[in-house]
Write a protein that holds these residues in place. Structure first.
Motif, PDB file in Angstrom:
ATOM      1  N   LYS A 260      -6.595  -2.681  10.147  1.00 50.60           N
ATOM      2  CA  LYS A 260      -6.779  -3.583   8.999  1.00 50.60           C
ATOM      3  C   LYS A 260      -8.108  -3.300   8.299  1.00 50.60           C
ATOM      4  CE  LYS A 260      -4.077  -7.696  10.206  1.00 50.60           C
ATOM      5  NZ  LYS A 260      -4.155  -9.144  10.563  1.00 50.60           N
ATOM      6  N   GLY A 261      -9.152  -3.105   9.093  1.00 48.11           N
ATOM      7  CA  GLY A 261     -10.452  -2.795   8.509  1.00 48.11           C
ATOM      8  C   GLY A 261     -10.414  -1.489   7.754  1.00 48.11           C
TER       9      GLY A 261
ATOM     10  N   THR B 276      -7.770  -0.170   6.332  1.00 42.34           N
ATOM     11  CA  THR B 276      -6.982  -0.393   5.111  1.00 42.34           C
ATOM     12  C   THR B 276      -7.816  -1.078   4.037  1.00 42.34           C
ATOM     13  OG1 THR B 276      -4.958  -0.609   6.428  1.00 42.34           O
ATOM     14  CG2 THR B 276      -4.898  -1.481   4.188  1.00 42.34           C
ATOM     15  N   GLN B 277      -8.564  -2.093   4.432  1.00 38.36           N
ATOM     16  CA  GLN B 277      -9.387  -2.837   3.471  1.00 38.36           C
ATOM     17  C   GLN B 277     -10.489  -1.960   2.872  1.00 38.36           C
ATOM     18  OE1 GLN B 277     -10.674  -6.118   5.882  1.00 38.36           O
ATOM     19  NE2 GLN B 277      -8.652  -7.074   5.926  1.00 38.36           N
ATOM     20  N   THR B 278     -10.983  -1.025   3.673  1.00 37.62           N
ATOM     21  CA  THR B 278     -12.103  -0.203   3.211  1.00 37.62           C
ATOM     22  C   THR B 278     -11.649   1.052   2.470  1.00 37.62           C
ATOM     23  OG1 THR B 278     -13.349  -0.945   5.162  1.00 37.62           O
ATOM     24  CG2 THR B 278     -14.226   0.945   3.947  1.00 37.62           C
TER      25      THR B 278
ATOM     26  N   GLY C 127      -8.046   1.932   1.852  1.00 42.73           N
ATOM     27  CA  GLY C 127      -6.746   1.909   1.175  1.00 42.73           C
ATOM     28  C   GLY C 127      -5.629   2.489   2.018  1.00 42.73           C
TER      29      GLY C 127
ATOM     30  N   LEU D 155       0.626  -7.878   5.864  1.00 47.11           N
ATOM     31  CA  LEU D 155      -0.137  -6.649   5.647  1.00 47.11           C
ATOM     32  C   LEU D 155       0.669  -5.653   4.817  1.00 47.11           C
ATOM     33  CD1 LEU D 155      -2.692  -4.987   6.270  1.00 47.11           C
ATOM     34  CD2 LEU D 155      -1.576  -4.221   8.379  1.00 47.11           C
TER      35      LEU D 155
ATOM     36  N   ASP E  51       0.962  -7.217   1.153  1.00 44.77           N
ATOM     37  CA  ASP E  51      -0.308  -7.344   0.433  1.00 44.77           C
ATOM     38  C   ASP E  51      -0.998  -6.007   0.178  1.00 44.77           C
ATOM     39  OD1 ASP E  51       0.154 -10.022   0.531  1.00 44.77           O
ATOM     40  OD2 ASP E  51      -1.445 -10.507   1.948  1.00 44.77           O
ATOM     41  N   SER E  52      -0.785  -5.033   1.065  1.00 49.83           N
ATOM     42  CA  SER E  52      -1.581  -3.797   0.969  1.00 49.83           C
ATOM     43  C   SER E  52      -0.760  -2.516   1.023  1.00 49.83           C
ATOM     44  CB  SER E  52      -2.620  -3.771   2.103  1.00 49.83           C
ATOM     45  OG  SER E  52      -3.451  -4.911   2.075  1.00 49.83           O
TER      46      SER E  52
END
Length: 267
Positions: free
Chosen positions: A49-50, A52-54, A56, A127, A130-131
């Protein structure tokens, strides 16, 4: 003094480390692999998750780690739920006052497991929505993510109450249909992701829709197409993965065909 693995993968130590600076993609991946090796699957999810957030979109290796994490978390919970659900049904068949009290205690445990399982399934679906689906490229990546979406809605449908079961079943079906249509257009019949999707979609028809006929139709079509296209041009790893899924598909087809024959005889 050696640093324990738990230091690196526990959330309470990872968070201060993250706040100090933005870690590199390679460091995220290393920590994810450490978490996988230590069977710390919640921590593995946190790392991906980290990442992905950082950064992509995920690489093939990263999304496979994500799949491994949620699969292990939910498989354990699904197994626990089946055991407790069977115990509750067994105890419910008895009529003593003590049995009623025991049923109440067992039911409380089942509901607790259901909540954990629901939270895990909804977490990966969120997840994805949203991403991951927004950045997915056409082809294998899109099929992979929509297959996951179908899988986790299927798991929710397995234990939900009637109204929710119908809703989750429909959501699972929609995800599987989208993935399968995309796979037919974009991936070879022997591609492991396409075959894995066919296997799980067939399981959906058998387990959720209670239709061994449709499960067999879908499974046999995928099996026959893949066998007809097998050749030596694929890599050894792809061939191994494809053959393993084909074996699972064949085993299921044998079981489901036997069920249909028994049902035909009983009628």
């Amino acid at each position: 003094m050696p640093v324990s693995v738990s230091f690196w993968v526990s959330r309470q130590h990872i968070q201060p480390f993250f706040k100090a600076r933005i870690i590199s993609r390679e460091e995220y991946l290393l920590l994810a692999k450490v978490a996988e090796e230590a069977e710390r699957y919640e921590d593995l999810v946190a790392q991906i998750k980290g990442l992905t957030q950082t950064y992509g979109a995920l690489t093939i290796e990263e999304r496979n780690l994500l799949s491994v994490a949620y699969k292990n978390i939910t498989n354990s919970l699904r197994s626990s739920w089946r055991v407790v659900d069977s115990m509750e049904k067994l105890e419910s068949a008895r009529s003593s006052a003590q049995s009623k009290h025991q049923v109440s205690l067992i039911r409380r445990q089942r509901v607790r497991i259901e909540k954990e399982l629901t939270d895990a399934c909804k977490d990966i679906v969120k997840l994805l929505n949203d991403s991951l689906l927004a950045t997915a490229k056409a082809g294998e990546e899109t099929v992979f993510y929509y297959k996951l979406k179908g899988d986790y809605y299927r798991y929710l449908a397995e234990f939900a109450q009637q109204q929710e079961r119908s809703r989750y079943s429909d959501l699972s079906l929609a995800a599987y249909k989208f993935a399968y249509k995309h796979a037919l257009a974009m991936l070879e019949p022997t591609h492991p992701t396409r075959l894995g999707l066919a296997l799980n979609f067939a399981v959906y028809y058998h387990d959720v829709r209670k239709s061994p006929e449709r499960a067999c139709h879908l499974g046999k079509h995928a099996f026959d197409e893949a066998v007809a296209c097998l050749d030596d041009s694929s890599s050894m790893q792809v061939m191994r993965d494809s053959m393993m899924i084909l074996q699972l598909l064949r085993d299921d087809l044998v079981i489901w065909s036997s069920e249909m024959q028994r049902d035909a005889v009983s009628k």
